[in-house]
Enzyme design. Structure first.
Site, PDB file in Angstrom:
ATOM      1  CB  THR A 197      -3.956   8.681  -0.774  1.00 18.68           C
ATOM      2  OG1 THR A 197      -4.997   8.221  -0.794  1.00 18.68           O
ATOM      3  CG2 THR A 197      -3.626   8.430   0.875  1.00 18.68           C
ATOM      4  CD  GLU A 225      -2.903   1.523   1.751  1.00 22.20           C
ATOM      5  OE1 GLU A 225      -2.412   1.884   2.948  1.00 22.20           O
ATOM      6  OE2 GLU A 225      -3.641   2.414   1.366  1.00 22.20           O
TER       7      GLU A 225
HETATM    8  N1  HSE Z   1      -5.012   7.338   7.406  1.00 21.86           N
HETATM    9  C1  HSE Z   1      -4.921   7.536   5.841  1.00 21.86           C
HETATM   10  C2  HSE Z   1      -4.825   8.844   5.490  1.00 21.86           C
HETATM   11  C3  HSE Z   1      -5.763   6.982   4.979  1.00 21.86           C
HETATM   12  O1  HSE Z   1      -5.996   9.858   5.898  1.00 21.86           O
HETATM   13  O2  HSE Z   1      -4.064   9.606   4.743  1.00 21.86           O
HETATM   14  C4  HSE Z   1      -5.738   7.154   3.495  1.00 21.86           C
HETATM   15  O3  HSE Z   1      -6.853   6.488   2.866  1.00 21.86           O
END
Ligand code: HSE
Length: 310
Positions: free
Chosen positions: A184, A131
């Site tokens: 992300t 990931e």
């Molecule tokens: N905890 C991570 C973020 C999750 O908020 O960047 C990403 O899906």
């Protein structure tokens, strides 16, 4: 021992408002389906169909599934090749754990084909390695729920300490996925390196309240605790109409509502299926007013590991 396996690995909601990088839960759908077959080389060959695959690299070490398998095989010191066909049911950049599901499905399937040398918990670190290729950070709040099922607390990353939280029987999840993507990596870069002590104190209180609310099925406490002082204030600017969409969920009876992972998906909790449906319709209408079509997913929290399809 079979040479081929088909795995369904579910999407997930990370952060869950008060648990940035340390809370996440598993969904029934959407999901990625992976068909993995042993080959006669030592190579990993990846092919893809489905949603949003245009920008996903197929080179194994740059692909979340490929990198996760490389990490697993290197740990096991095994020189076996695999063909991995991925049908993406979760588009990348959706905020519901697209890269995590591919990584999880890959290691889960390969481990099965190797006759389960590792437990599901031992597979976690390899899913995380996969990931990290896509998200630019080593976080487990999507991979852990997708791999183990349920609502997961990551109490610590070093050493990794993963805890499954009991789930209130009447709890329903509504997730809305707009036709829009957020990267992300970019959404993580927006966040500050440090937070104010006051915010940390509030967020700690909320996380503790949330966990206790889950343990005691105390919906009022869960509701009071579902506040995000770290990521939501910054990231909400990325989601058109976020405040209106969240308000519509709360007006329709949501216990709490927030950004799913890094967005743009939004999740809400409720204590009845009818309310979960109503929340979904309200959020869908609110997104349409922003000119965005969307898909709604309603389910209880999925408590299962990835499913072997055949
Ligand atoms: N905890 C991570 C973020 C999750 O908020 O960047 C990403 O899906």
């Amino acid at each position: 021992m079979s040479n081929s396996i088909k795995i369904k690995a579910s999407g997930s909601v990370a952060n869950v408002s008060c648990g940035f990088d340390c809370l996440g839960y598993s969904l029934d759908s959407p999901a990625d389906i992976l068909e993995i077959t042993k080959n006669n080389s030592s190579k990993i060959n990846i092919s893809m169909t489905g949603l949003g695959i245009e920008n996903i690299p197929l080179i194994p070490k740059k692909n979340t599934a490929g990198k996760a398998i490389i990490s697993l095989l290197s740990k096991l010191n095994i020189n076996q090749g695999f063909n991995v066909k991925i049908e993406k049911g979760i588009p990348p950049g959706s905020g519901i754990g697209s890269s995590a599901s591919s990584a999880v499905g890959a290691v889960y399937g390969v481990n099965q084909l190797l006759d389960n040398p590792l437990t599901s918990r031992e597979l976690l670190v390899h899913s995380m390695a996969g990931e990290a290729v896509a998200s630019g950070g080593f976080h487990a709040d999507n991979v852990a729920p997708s791999l183990l099922g349920g609502m997961i607390l990551i109490r610590s990353y070093k050493p990794l300490d993963i805890i499954q939280i009991p789930i209130p029987e009447k709890l329903w999840s509504t997730v809305i996925l707009p036709n829009y993507t957020i990267n992300t990596k970019d959404a993580r870069k927006m966040l500050p390196d440090q937070v104010a002590l006051k915010s940390a104190v509030n967020q700690t209180g909320n996380l503790a309240g949330f966990i206790l609310g889950f343990v005691n099925s105390d919906f009022n406490l869960i509701s009071r605790s579902m506040k995000d002082l770290f990521a939501e204030p910054v990231r909400q600017t990325l989601i058109p109409g976020f405040k209106r969409i969240k308000n519509s969920a709360l007006e329709n009876g949501a216990i709490g509502c927030g950004i799913s992972g890094s967005g743009p998906s939004i999740f809400a909790f409720s204590n009845e299926k009818e309310i979960a449906n109503k929340i979904g319709i309200g959020m869908k209408n609110a997104f349409s007013k922003e000119g965005l079509s969307s898909k709604v997913y309603i389910s209880k929290i999925n408590q299962n590991e990835p499913r072997i399809l055949d």
